[in-house]
Design an enzyme around this catalytic site. Structure first.
Site, PDB file in Angstrom:
ATOM      1  CE  LYS A  79      -4.370   1.084   2.311  1.00 52.93           C
ATOM      2  NZ  LYS A  79      -5.065   0.944   3.595  1.00 52.93           N
TER       3      LYS A  79
HETATM    4  C1  E4P Z   1      -8.485   1.807   3.690  1.00 54.00           C
HETATM    5  O1  E4P Z   1      -7.619   1.190   3.141  1.00 54.00           O
HETATM    6  C2  E4P Z   1      -8.266   2.618   4.886  1.00 54.00           C
HETATM    7  O2  E4P Z   1      -7.450   1.855   5.733  1.00 54.00           O
HETATM    8  C3  E4P Z   1      -9.527   2.915   5.632  1.00 54.00           C
HETATM    9  O3  E4P Z   1     -10.667   2.537   4.910  1.00 54.00           O
HETATM   10  C4  E4P Z   1      -9.587   4.322   6.139  1.00 54.00           C
HETATM   11  O4  E4P Z   1     -10.799   4.498   6.826  1.00 54.00           O
HETATM   12  P1  E4P Z   1     -11.042   5.724   7.833  1.00 54.00           P
HETATM   13  O5  E4P Z   1     -11.237   6.972   7.028  1.00 54.00           O
HETATM   14  O6  E4P Z   1     -12.284   5.332   8.579  1.00 54.00           O
HETATM   15  O7  E4P Z   1      -9.828   5.793   8.714  1.00 54.00           O
END
Ligand code: E4P
Length: 217
Positions: free
Chosen positions: A83
């Site tokens: 990522k």
């Molecule tokens: C996705 O890959 C992220 O880890 C996640 O969905 C972020 O979500 P949040 O905005 O609730 O922290």
């Protein structure tokens, strides 16, 4: 539509795997911090439990260090998806990794043109954060529609992974658009099964069944 679990909590993953609904897992530095566990051990453990893509995020911001981190993460297991943040450095590393057939998930996407750049960099997944746009008073789902419109003009293979899901309505909206993937916090996944009429209907059926004195087994 594929469903990924948005968590780094091994117990939550273990509990939900038997549902057969989990196609992958996404983590981020905040989720790793919340788990209180070591990132490499956690990602290795998740990859043993889940055969689908497991996103593990780099934390460096420069190309050279980010690439080193990416190589370490990718070596943990074949289903690790590296990522990367949607920055110039992140997309530079994304292009390098995609040339080597390493799966990538470009994260923190907030505009259609950012998603275009990620697709050009060969990202396996693009993660637009709908909830965080909603928090600003925008309609995050419009971003998903716009990215689909942009991608429809070209032959990109990048899958749209709807992230920052805040409730069942986000999942419904993503499915209506035909999103490739949604990543869902465990608490929200449990809500997807629920409807008050299901609960009431089941209670009524069971009450009537009790009156028969029968047993199926
Ligand atoms: C996705 O890959 C992220 O880890 C996640 O969905 C972020 O979500 P949040 O905005 O609730 O922290």
């Amino acid at each position: 539509m594929k469903i990924f679990l948005d968590t780094a909590d091994l117990a939550e993953i273990e509990q939900l795997l038997p549902t057969g609904m989990i196609d992958g897992v996404t983590t981020n530095p905040s989720l790793i911090a919340k788990s209180g566990a070591d990132i490499k051990k956690t990602i290795a453990a998740i990859c043993e439990m889940v055969s689908g893509p497991v996103s593990a995020e780099v934390t460096a911001t420069d190309v050279e260090t980010m690439r080193k981190e990416a190589d370490v993460l990718a070596a943990i297991a074949p289903n690790v998806t590296v990522k990367l943040p949607l920055t110039q450095a992140g997309l530079t590393v994304c292009k390098q990794l995609s040339a080597q057939d390493v799966m990538t998930n470009v994260t923190l996407c907030f505009s259609p043109v950012q998603a275009l750049m990620a697709a050009k960099a060969g990202a396996s997944f693009i993660s637009p954060f709908v909830g965080r746009l909603d928090d600003l008073g925008q309609d995050g789902m419009n971003l998903i529609r716009d990215i689909y419109d942009v991608y429809a003009n070209y032959a990109f293979e990048t899958e749209i992974l709807v992230a920052s899901i805040r409730g069942p309505q986000h999942v419904t909206d993503a499915a209506l658009i035909g999103a490739d993937v949604v990543t869902i916090p465990p608490k929200i996944l449990a809500q997807l099964y629920k409807h008050p009429l299901t609960d009431k209907g089941l209670a009524d059926f069971l009450a009537d069944w009790d009156k028969t004195g029968q047993s199926i087994l």
